[in-house]
Design a protein around this motif. Structure first.
Motif, PDB file in Angstrom:
ATOM      1  N   GLN A 178      -5.564   2.827  -4.306  1.00  0.00           N
ATOM      2  CA  GLN A 178      -6.968   2.843  -3.887  1.00  0.00           C
ATOM      3  C   GLN A 178      -7.627   4.216  -3.857  1.00  0.00           C
ATOM      4  O   GLN A 178      -8.677   4.372  -3.260  1.00  0.00           O
ATOM      5  N   LYS A 179      -7.028   5.191  -4.517  1.00  0.00           N
ATOM      6  CA  LYS A 179      -7.657   6.530  -4.470  1.00  0.00           C
ATOM      7  C   LYS A 179      -7.942   7.006  -5.893  1.00  0.00           C
ATOM      8  O   LYS A 179      -8.874   6.534  -6.516  1.00  0.00           O
ATOM      9  N   THR A 226      -4.682  14.089   3.593  1.00  0.00           N
ATOM     10  CA  THR A 226      -6.031  13.514   3.544  1.00  0.00           C
ATOM     11  C   THR A 226      -6.776  13.688   4.864  1.00  0.00           C
ATOM     12  O   THR A 226      -8.003  13.707   4.894  1.00  0.00           O
ATOM     13  N   SER A 235       0.871  -1.183   0.000  1.00  0.00           N
ATOM     14  CA  SER A 235       0.000   0.000   0.000  1.00  0.00           C
ATOM     15  C   SER A 235       0.905   1.230   0.000  1.00  0.00           C
ATOM     16  O   SER A 235       2.136   1.121  -0.100  1.00  0.00           O
ATOM     17  N   GLY A 236       0.307   2.399   0.129  1.00  0.00           N
ATOM     18  CA  GLY A 236       1.087   3.637   0.102  1.00  0.00           C
ATOM     19  C   GLY A 236       2.189   3.645   1.158  1.00  0.00           C
ATOM     20  O   GLY A 236       3.279   4.167   0.925  1.00  0.00           O
ATOM     21  N   THR A 237       1.917   3.057   2.306  1.00  0.00           N
ATOM     22  CA  THR A 237       2.904   3.039   3.390  1.00  0.00           C
ATOM     23  C   THR A 237       4.173   2.298   2.951  1.00  0.00           C
ATOM     24  O   THR A 237       5.295   2.720   3.262  1.00  0.00           O
ATOM     25  N   ASP A 262       4.536  12.833  -1.180  1.00  0.00           N
ATOM     26  CA  ASP A 262       3.458  11.862  -1.014  1.00  0.00           C
ATOM     27  C   ASP A 262       2.272  12.375  -1.830  1.00  0.00           C
ATOM     28  O   ASP A 262       1.689  13.409  -1.500  1.00  0.00           O
ATOM     29  N   TRP A 283       6.126   4.626   0.801  1.00  0.00           N
ATOM     30  CA  TRP A 283       6.858   5.589   1.654  1.00  0.00           C
ATOM     31  C   TRP A 283       8.203   4.980   2.057  1.00  0.00           C
ATOM     32  O   TRP A 283       9.250   5.602   1.975  1.00  0.00           O
TER      33      TRP A 283
HETATM   34  N1  PLP Z   1      -0.423   9.196   2.626  1.00  0.00           N
HETATM   35  C1  PLP Z   1      -1.645   9.721   2.507  1.00  0.00           C
HETATM   36  C2  PLP Z   1      -1.785  11.163   2.113  1.00  0.00           C
HETATM   37  C3  PLP Z   1      -2.769   8.938   2.736  1.00  0.00           C
HETATM   38  O1  PLP Z   1      -3.985   9.467   2.613  1.00  0.00           O
HETATM   39  C4  PLP Z   1      -2.603   7.574   3.105  1.00  0.00           C
HETATM   40  C5  PLP Z   1      -3.758   6.727   3.358  1.00  0.00           C
HETATM   41  O2  PLP Z   1      -4.882   7.132   3.347  1.00  0.00           O
HETATM   42  C6  PLP Z   1      -1.298   7.086   3.214  1.00  0.00           C
HETATM   43  C7  PLP Z   1      -0.246   7.910   2.955  1.00  0.00           C
HETATM   44  C8  PLP Z   1      -1.056   5.675   3.604  1.00  0.00           C
HETATM   45  O3  PLP Z   1      -1.389   4.852   2.546  1.00  0.00           O
HETATM   46  P1  PLP Z   1      -1.860   3.354   2.740  1.00  0.00           P
HETATM   47  O4  PLP Z   1      -3.024   3.368   3.669  1.00  0.00           O
HETATM   48  O5  PLP Z   1      -2.212   2.952   1.323  1.00  0.00           O
HETATM   49  O6  PLP Z   1      -0.716   2.593   3.262  1.00  0.00           O
END
Ligand code: PLP
Length: 403
Positions: free
Chosen positions: A200-201, A148, A68-70, A175, A73
């Motif tokens: 997922q966005k 977000t 996922s996004g994390t 990000d 990162w």
């Molecule tokens: N960065 C932003 C701006 C986010 O909105 C989110 C999740 O909503 C994340 C990072 C983390 O991403 P993930 O939940 O896909 O790991």
């Protein structure tokens, strides 16, 4: 027994995961296949090109992790930095906070610029900090483009200008998890070194892909980066990706879904996608104003076109609005996180969305608020958003006619 089934579609208005278009759902409905077959690169290679278009880059290198996004990162940080490196991170919401914490856990020395939640990154402060760093100990600047948690967008072009003004060589990490594919994002023009997003966005997929885009300059830093990584080693990915493969088993349905989502974005046209998000966001903001409430974003310059965070009046709990909306109206609104827990609720307006869908969410939010005792007039937000949509469409038609 009293029926408990919620009828009709769930109105998914959290700011990710977003609605997955039926076309994408169908595209993901595939039999598994050999990800080492000679045909496989025909699926994968165009995906990188498609993502580069969304990111507006010619020279950036895109990597897709099953994550996922994390995870994205983490990949960006660990592949370009070493424990003890200083990174400058403006912090103004839960996601900028979490990214800083992740960096700390990798042994980086994070210098936070704490800003009031509801505001974003301040380029002038970034410039000041970089000018003061005469020995260039700060190796990276970390910016959450769209926070977000608060519905705040920061000006990345201005951050780049500040870095250039300070003549500082730090890498620029952005990000774009809740901006890329929805809000204008210019990897090359803004001199971004690492862009990070998830599936997922704006990309209208389930969660499961962590996407990183790497500049040439950042690729040059990778060999010297001593942070520990194994699964998230960008070098392994880049090597395997060159021939269309992955260093480990990819998620086939998500890759097929990504192919379809990129096609959908291309059919609409990226600039139209961006304009649609702005148009919808203006409707959401008109509703908030008509309710007599305020957004968490303190000033118009911080307004996000993908999420609106709405402050509930003192004495009320945003969580009650969210719970009522979910249980009574089958509407999912975003919660207040951390510092702003209970103080707000969020309407996500990104991805596969149109005016009537958003009007449904606005109607549900005002009914839920009314039910828990918040003094908002039924229909006021819906009416204001409708009027906003009508006015901006009329203005657009007149502009086209005049051209
Ligand atoms: N960065 C932003 C701006 C986010 O909105 C989110 C999740 O909503 C994340 C990072 C983390 O991403 P993930 O939940 O896909 O790991």
């Amino acid at each position: 027994m009293l029926g408990t089934r919620r009828t009709g579609r769930n109105f998914l208005f959290v700011p990710g995961p977003t609605n997955v278009p039926d076309r994408v759902l169908r595209a993901m409905h595939v039999a598994m296949e050999d990800h080492r077959s000679s045909d496989f690169p025909k699926l994968t290679m165009p995906l990188y090109e498609g993502l580069k278009k969304i990111l507006k880059t010619r020279t950036g290198q895109v990597v897709i992790f099953p994550a996922s996004g994390t995870g994205a990162w983490e990949a960006a940080l660990t592949n370009s930095l070493s424990p003890g490196d200083k990174v400058l991170a403006p912090r103004f919401g839960q996601f900028s906070h979490l990214w800083s914490e992740l960096a700390r856990r990798h042994g980086l020395e994070v210098i936070n610029q704490d800003e009031e939640w509801g505001t974003g990154a301040h380029p002038e402060k970034i410039e000041q900090a970089l000018r003061a760093d005469m020995n260039h100990e700060i190796k990276a600047v970390l910016i959450v483009h769209n926070e977000t948690a608060t519905g705040v967008t920061s000006d990345i072009a201005a951050v780049r200008r500040a870095m250039d003004e300070a003549k500082h060589p730090a890498l620029l990490f952005v990000d774009g998890v809740s901006s890329i594919g929805s809000i204008d994002f210019r990897f090359d023009d803004w001199g971004v070194d690492f862009a990070i997003t998830g599936s997922q966005k704006g990309l209208m997929l389930p969660a499961g892909l962590g996407i990183v885009c790497i500049s040439e300059k950042a690729r040059g830093k990778m060999a010297g980066a001593a942070c520990r990584k194994a699964y998230f080693d960008l070098g392994d990915q880049i090597k395997a990706n060159a021939t269309g493969y992955f260093p480990y088993t990819p998620s086939l349905p998500l890759l097929y879904g990504l192919r379809e989502a990129l096609l959908i974005l291309d059919e609409e046209g990226l600039e139209n996608v961006i304009a649609r998000h702005h148009h919808l966001a203006e409707g959401a903001r008109a509703a908030v104003k008509a309710w007599g409430l305020t957004t968490c974003a303190k000033e118009p310059k911080w307004y996000s076109d993908t999420v609106t965070a709405i402050m509930v009046p003192a004495g009320f709990n945003g969580a009650d609005v969210i719970d009522r909306a979910y249980k009574r109206y089958n509407l999912a609104l975003g919660a207040g996180l951390s510092q702003v827990a209970g103080k707000l609720f969020r309407i996500g307006h990104l991805g596969d969305l149109n005016e009537l869908m958003l009007l449904g969410a606005i109607a549900g939010a005002e009914m839920a608020m009314n039910d828990v005792g918040i003094d908002v007039e039924l229909g006021s937000g819906v009416g204001a958003a409708q009027a906003q949509f009508r006015a901006s469409t009329k203005a657009k038609v007149e502009k086209v006619a005049a051209e």
